[in-house]
Enzyme design. Structure first.
Site, PDB file in Angstrom:
ATOM      1  N   ARG A  92       0.844  -1.191   0.000  1.00  0.00           N
ATOM      2  CA  ARG A  92       0.000   0.000   0.000  1.00  0.00           C
ATOM      3  C   ARG A  92       0.882   1.244   0.000  1.00  0.00           C
ATOM      4  NH1 ARG A  92      -3.501  -2.519  -1.603  1.00  0.00           N
ATOM      5  NH2 ARG A  92      -5.673  -2.659  -0.929  1.00  0.00           N
ATOM      6  N   GLU A 115      -3.258   6.827  -4.214  1.00  0.00           N
ATOM      7  CA  GLU A 115      -4.331   5.855  -4.428  1.00  0.00           C
ATOM      8  C   GLU A 115      -5.197   5.625  -3.191  1.00  0.00           C
ATOM      9  OE1 GLU A 115      -2.550   2.651  -7.524  1.00  0.00           O
ATOM     10  OE2 GLU A 115      -1.653   2.622  -5.529  1.00  0.00           O
ATOM     11  N   HIS A 146       0.161  -0.624 -10.275  1.00  0.00           N
ATOM     12  CA  HIS A 146      -0.675  -1.523  -9.470  1.00  0.00           C
ATOM     13  C   HIS A 146      -0.949  -2.833 -10.226  1.00  0.00           C
ATOM     14  CE1 HIS A 146      -3.051  -0.939  -5.607  1.00  0.00           C
ATOM     15  NE2 HIS A 146      -3.081  -2.231  -5.854  1.00  0.00           N
TER      16      HIS A 146
END
Length: 332
Positions: A239, A268, A295
């Site tokens: 993340r 994000e 991603h």
């Protein structure tokens, strides 16, 4: 015959998933491969009973208040930090995820990021495509992996999948996590548990494999970067907001950090109000010390199809008055 429940799918899905859902639901699809605006998703969901969401989506209280008929929000994803699960529970809405299909492809991508950064492969590709390439010259020596130390922060499903795949690289593997591996796993994967501080100080490569929760927000920051071994590398496939990208840019600029590779970015993480709106420009322009992918962790065609099928199964379970298998909340 009762009317089929309406289900909104926010992003493109495979035709097989549409065929799977069609007998049970009236589908409102987005097959453009573009992300709809939040306003458009709300408009489509106002009278819907089900919603299938993906990583770019963000569900909060205001969204739920605008869509009062929802019974299930099914995430075609594993990490759910962009979604207010507590609010879903208060609104009597099931929230489900797909927990078991993303570990292997994410581990594969992580190894790719690791090797590309360590062996300066992006620089090599750019050199080949330039007007300066005249054949091999001893100029792009990397660090390699053999006999180097690699530390994994987080030993959940993602960390375990990575550790299993790193055994053959003959590295010194370390990990830190509140929960220990079994003795057999540590033996089979040739990996040792240590503290975060020791892992950072000893590792030539540090890989982040934690979920984004309050305790891991900016886990890698100005202070923890100072603990890292000089000229070490950082890999982030988990993340974006687990790191402070500005602090990473400063550490690379100073020469303390040798490189940073990531598949995820702070921008994000929609649930964080003060998140950056773009990636740090220093990181973006420094192709010698950084490498990024958009991603791609689970971006394998067969895997994405299976993830969406599992998300569809959770929706059908709810409309069959059953508790969905992959629910992460409880509805009374």
């Amino acid at each position: 015959m009762s009317q089929k429940p309406k289900v909104v799918i926010t992003h493109w899905i495979h035709p097989e998933v549409i065929d799977y859902l069609n007998p049970y639901c009236e589908l409102i699809l987005n097959q453009t491969k573009e992300t709809l605006s939040r306003e458009e998703v709300i408009n489509r969901s106002r009278n819907a009973q089900g919603l299938m969401v993906f990583m770019p989506d963000h569900i909060d209280v205001k969204f739920l208040e605008a869509c009062p008929n929802l019974k299930v929000i099914s995430g075609a994803l594993r990490g759910y930090d962009n979604f207010d699960v507590e609010a879903c529970t208060k609104h009597n809405i099931w929230f489900t995820i797909v927990p078991d299909l993303l570990a292997a492809p994410t581990a594969e991508l992580t190894i790719g990021l690791l090797i590309i950064l360590a062996r300066r492969m992006l620089e090599g590709d750019r050199l080949i495509r330039s007007d300066n390439f005249q054949g091999w010259k001893p100029q792009l020596y990397g660090t390699g992996l053999l006999n180097k130390s690699l530390g994994i922060i987080g030993m959940g499903k993602l960390g375990k999948a990575l550790a299993k795949r790193l055994v053959g690289f003959d590295m010194n593997l370390l990990y830190t996590d509140p929960i220990s591996l079994t003795n057999q796993q540590e033996k089979d994967w040739k990996i040792s548990k240590t503290s975060l501080e020791e892992l950072l100080s000893k590792s030539d490569y540090v890989v982040l494999m934690v979920s984004l929760v309050p305790d891991t927000y900016h886990l890698i920051n100005e202070n923890t970067l100072k603990l890292m071994k000089p000229k070490s590398f950082l890999i982030n496939p988990c993340r974006g907001s687990v790191v402070d990208e500005n602090a990473i840019a400063d550490a690379i600029k100073s020469g303390h950090l040798a490189g940073y590779a990531a598949d995820v970015f702070e921008m994000e993480d929609w649930a964080i109000a003060n998140r950056p709106k773009s990636i740090n420009q220093t990181l973006l322009t420094d192709i010698k010390h950084t490498f990024f992918t958009p991603h791609l962790g689970s971006a394998i065609n067969d895997v994405r199809r299976e993830i969406a099928i599992e998300a569809a199964k959770n929706i059908i379970e709810v409309f069959s008055d059953n508790r969905p298998k992959s629910a992460i909340n409880n509805i009374i």
